[in-house]
Scaffold this motif. Structure first.
Motif, PDB file in Angstrom:
ATOM      1  N   ASN A 186       4.739   6.937   3.166  1.00 23.78           N
ATOM      2  CA  ASN A 186       6.069   7.001   3.764  1.00 23.78           C
ATOM      3  C   ASN A 186       6.206   8.271   4.609  1.00 23.78           C
ATOM      4  O   ASN A 186       6.607   8.214   5.775  1.00 23.78           O
ATOM      5  N   ASP A 187       5.820   9.391   4.026  1.00 23.71           N
ATOM      6  CA  ASP A 187       5.890  10.655   4.764  1.00 23.71           C
ATOM      7  C   ASP A 187       5.045  10.573   6.039  1.00 23.71           C
ATOM      8  O   ASP A 187       5.457  11.013   7.106  1.00 23.71           O
ATOM      9  N   THR A 188       3.861  10.002   5.914  1.00 24.24           N
ATOM     10  CA  THR A 188       2.936   9.926   7.047  1.00 24.24           C
ATOM     11  C   THR A 188       3.472   9.006   8.154  1.00 24.24           C
ATOM     12  O   THR A 188       3.388   9.325   9.343  1.00 24.24           O
ATOM     13  N   TYR A 189       4.031   7.859   7.749  1.00 26.11           N
ATOM     14  CA  TYR A 189       4.583   6.925   8.743  1.00 26.11           C
ATOM     15  C   TYR A 189       5.806   7.532   9.429  1.00 26.11           C
ATOM     16  O   TYR A 189       6.003   7.358  10.635  1.00 26.11           O
ATOM     17  N   ILE A 190       6.632   8.226   8.646  1.00 23.98           N
ATOM     18  CA  ILE A 190       7.819   8.845   9.242  1.00 23.98           C
ATOM     19  C   ILE A 190       7.390   9.904  10.270  1.00 23.98           C
ATOM     20  O   ILE A 190       7.925   9.972  11.377  1.00 23.98           O
ATOM     21  N   PRO A 197       0.442   5.345  12.206  1.00 24.28           N
ATOM     22  CA  PRO A 197      -0.306   6.608  12.139  1.00 24.28           C
ATOM     23  C   PRO A 197      -1.800   6.362  12.363  1.00 24.28           C
ATOM     24  O   PRO A 197      -2.292   5.254  12.136  1.00 24.28           O
ATOM     25  N   ASP A 198      -2.522   7.390  12.800  1.00 22.21           N
ATOM     26  CA  ASP A 198      -3.955   7.165  13.020  1.00 22.21           C
ATOM     27  C   ASP A 198      -4.695   7.026  11.688  1.00 22.21           C
ATOM     28  O   ASP A 198      -4.186   7.396  10.629  1.00 22.21           O
ATOM     29  N   ASP A 199      -5.894   6.468  11.789  1.00 18.40           N
ATOM     30  CA  ASP A 199      -6.663   6.136  10.587  1.00 18.40           C
ATOM     31  C   ASP A 199      -6.808   7.313   9.633  1.00 18.40           C
ATOM     32  O   ASP A 199      -6.611   7.185   8.430  1.00 18.40           O
ATOM     33  N   ALA A 200      -7.148   8.481  10.202  1.00 19.55           N
ATOM     34  CA  ALA A 200      -7.413   9.637   9.355  1.00 19.55           C
ATOM     35  C   ALA A 200      -6.158  10.018   8.571  1.00 19.55           C
ATOM     36  O   ALA A 200      -6.231  10.383   7.391  1.00 19.55           O
TER      37      ALA A 200
END
Ligand code: NAG
Ligand code: NAG
Length: 542
Positions: A186-190, A197-200
């Motif tokens: 969730n944090d990463t998508y936000i 978001p990119d793969d890494a």
């Protein structure tokens, strides 16, 4: 899991057909007791004399043998026999076998129009209680594309958790792992602000979810214990740290149609995909992490360069088979923590633990673009299954099952019509599984191979040993893993009581997820045809 290999003598006598036992029961003046079990190679005369009496098939379990036999008469079966230290147990009937195989099965239709149409799962305990666990969850998340709100999409999670030294750690993973990973995602998508978001970044989020939960299990628990200084609390708080568990978690983003598979330990995920020939191909989406895996061994040796025993006999410090796991804190705590726990509470320690941590919960993550139009399906299973079947066989068995479902034209359920649309028809000879033989994982790369077949005296080339009779595809796989058409073997393996059963089979957990573009009603519904009655109160989960 993780018992050591057993002797060849034992191996070759499983479900032996040579020696039969006849039990003379039915004499009122000398009540039946298992102690009077007599060995009778030429049982025909006895059988003739007792023809009027009922005959029961039994399993005879000794210290170094396992045989089936018949008992004549309806006298009570004593569970423990003293004379030879043998245990005599009545074999499960065919109906009882079905009941036992299907006891935990669950199946769901996923009518979300988001690339997944159905998933099935089943468990079969060998340990008592079972040390495996599992979890599945669909999380609806808002989705944005170039700044615009494009309506909600789904994150779908499926996980199998293979516990060892008890069930506490795997139960903890069932309750918390998906939540931990979803929070990081969730944090990463936000942070990606409407883009995927990119793969890494996605891989890193999953890894962080895993390692944060393990940190809580292994280190936060100890801090709490030291603060409160209570033995009762220590026992409870440290339980998930002292036991251990592997974890295999898959994450499907319906928007990108990307599947991530994260593996910590030696459970395995395999993808089935229809090839142009109409047959299926099997692709492993994870690699078993044990001390026998050369890459894992090299990683461990690089981390602990001056310790030749870091991997011994394919195990971490000669003890733990998986090189990555949750819990197993005795391989992770610092010397100082271990000594302090030992002084004030309890804890095992070993002089070999020079440079902890030796074991990590950080997973290896793979990414796969899912093709719902190719009938993709995913099988997740604990290592107990991969000791019995190859990747090709598992995928071929699912392929065979799909054909059988299609053939049942009388059925008019929503899923069956959907089925035909997604999978079309296929052609293969009835004996061969509809799968293209691919390069199989081998013992050389540290993968689990079907070692049980040898133990059971089954030829891996016997292609006729499979059968299709279950509505739940996970149950179908487990039935064929344990014997398929060979009802005597199947019954023997299921009749074996715990803990003896551990010599012949491990706890089993199997999940099968079918991708495809299906109906969209928004609901996930229970598929009653492939769900055990005892599970029917289950709510489909969203
Ligand atoms: C039952 O056991 C008694 C005593 O052992 C023996 O004398 C008798 O012949 C037996 N009867 C049958 C039917 O086997
Ligand atoms: C994601 O984070 C936001 C902001 O913290 C929160 O409102 C939302 O409920 C979270 N969604 C999920 C699926 O956890």
């Amino acid at each position: 899991m993780y018992i050591r290999r057993f002797s060849v003598a034992l191996v070759s006598t499983l479900v032996g057909y040579g020696a039969w036992y006849s039990y003379k029961g039915g004499n009122e003046t000398s009540p039946a007791s298992a102690a009077s079990l007599t060995r009778s190679f030429s049982s025909s005369s006895t059988a003739a004399a007792d023809a009027a009496l009922p005959t029961r098939t039994v399993l005879v379990i000794g210290a170094d043998e396992l045989r089936t036999g018949t008992i004549v008469g309806d006298g009570p079966l004593t569970k423990y026999s003293n004379e030879y230290g043998r245990q005599v147990i009545e074999m499960l009937s065919s109906d009882q076998v079905d009941d036992k195989l299907r006891e935990t099965e669950q199946s769901y239709f996923v009518n979300r129009g988001q690339g997944v149409v159905r998933y099935d799962l089943v468990q079969l305990p060998s340990n008592n209680p079972i040390e495996d666990d599992h979890a599945e969850k669909i999380v609806e998340v808002p989705s944005r594309s170039s700044g615009k709100d494009v309506g909600p999409t789904d994150w779908m999670f499926w996980g199998v958790f293979d516990g060892h030294s008890g069930w506490v750690t795997s139960a903890k993973l069932r309750n918390e792992l998906i939540q931990f990973v979803a929070r990081e995602l969730n944090d990463t998508y936000i942070a990606a602000n409407g883009k995927i978001p990119d793969d890494a970044a996605i891989d890193a989020a999953i890894k962080t979810g895993f390692t944060r939960l393990d940190d809580e299990i292994v280190h936060k628990s100890v801090e709490k214990v030291f603060k409160q200084n209570s033995k009762t609390l220590a026992a409870e708080a440290l339980a998930p740290a002292l036991a251990g568990s592997c974890a295999l978690l898959s994450f499907y983003d319906a928007r990108s149609q990307q599947l991530r598979v994260a593996v910590t330990g030696d459970s395995r995920a395999v993808l089935g995909r229809r090839s142009d020939s109409g047959k299926w191909t099997a692709t492993a989406l994870s690699v078993d992490q044990t001390g026998s895996n050369p890459e894992e061994e090299a990683r461990m040796r690089a981390l602990h360069p001056d310790e030749p025993h870091v991997i011994q006999h394919g195990r971490v410090l000669g003890g733990l088979e998986p090189t990555r796991a949750f819990g197993d804190a005795s391989y992770k705590w610092t010397r100082e923590v271990t000594d302090r726990l030992k002084k004030h509470f309890f804890a095992r320690s070993s002089n070999r633990l020079l440079t902890p941590p030796y074991v990590t919960a950080e997973p290896v993550v793979t990414t796969t673009q899912i093709r719902p139009d190719k009938g993709d399906f995913l099988v997740l299973a604990t290592d107990g299954l991969w000791e019995m079947l190859t990747n090709d066989e598992v995928v071929g068995l699912v392929g065979r099952w799909i054909e059988t479902q299609q053939a049942q034209t009388a059925s008019t359920s929503q899923f069956d019509s959907l089925w035909a649309r997604i999978f079309g028809s296929s052609s293969s000879s009835p004996k061969d599984l509809p799968v293209e033989r691919g390069p199989a994982p081998t013992a050389d790369d540290g993968s689990k191979t079907p070692i049980r077949l040898r133990q059971w005296g089954i030829s891996p080339d016997d292609k006729g040993r499979f059968i299709t009779k279950d509505n739940n595809v996970a149950t179908h796989i487990v039935r064929n893993a344990l014997g398929g058409k060979n009802e005597e073997q199947l019954s023997a393996l299921l009749t074996l009581p715990s803990p003896f059963s551990r010599r012949y089979r491990d706890d089993l957990t199997v999940q099968v997820i079918f991708f495809g573009d299906g109906e969209k009603t928004g609901e996930v519904t229970l598929n009653l045809d492939a769900t055990a009655k005892s599970n029917e109160p289950l709510k489909a989960k969203l």
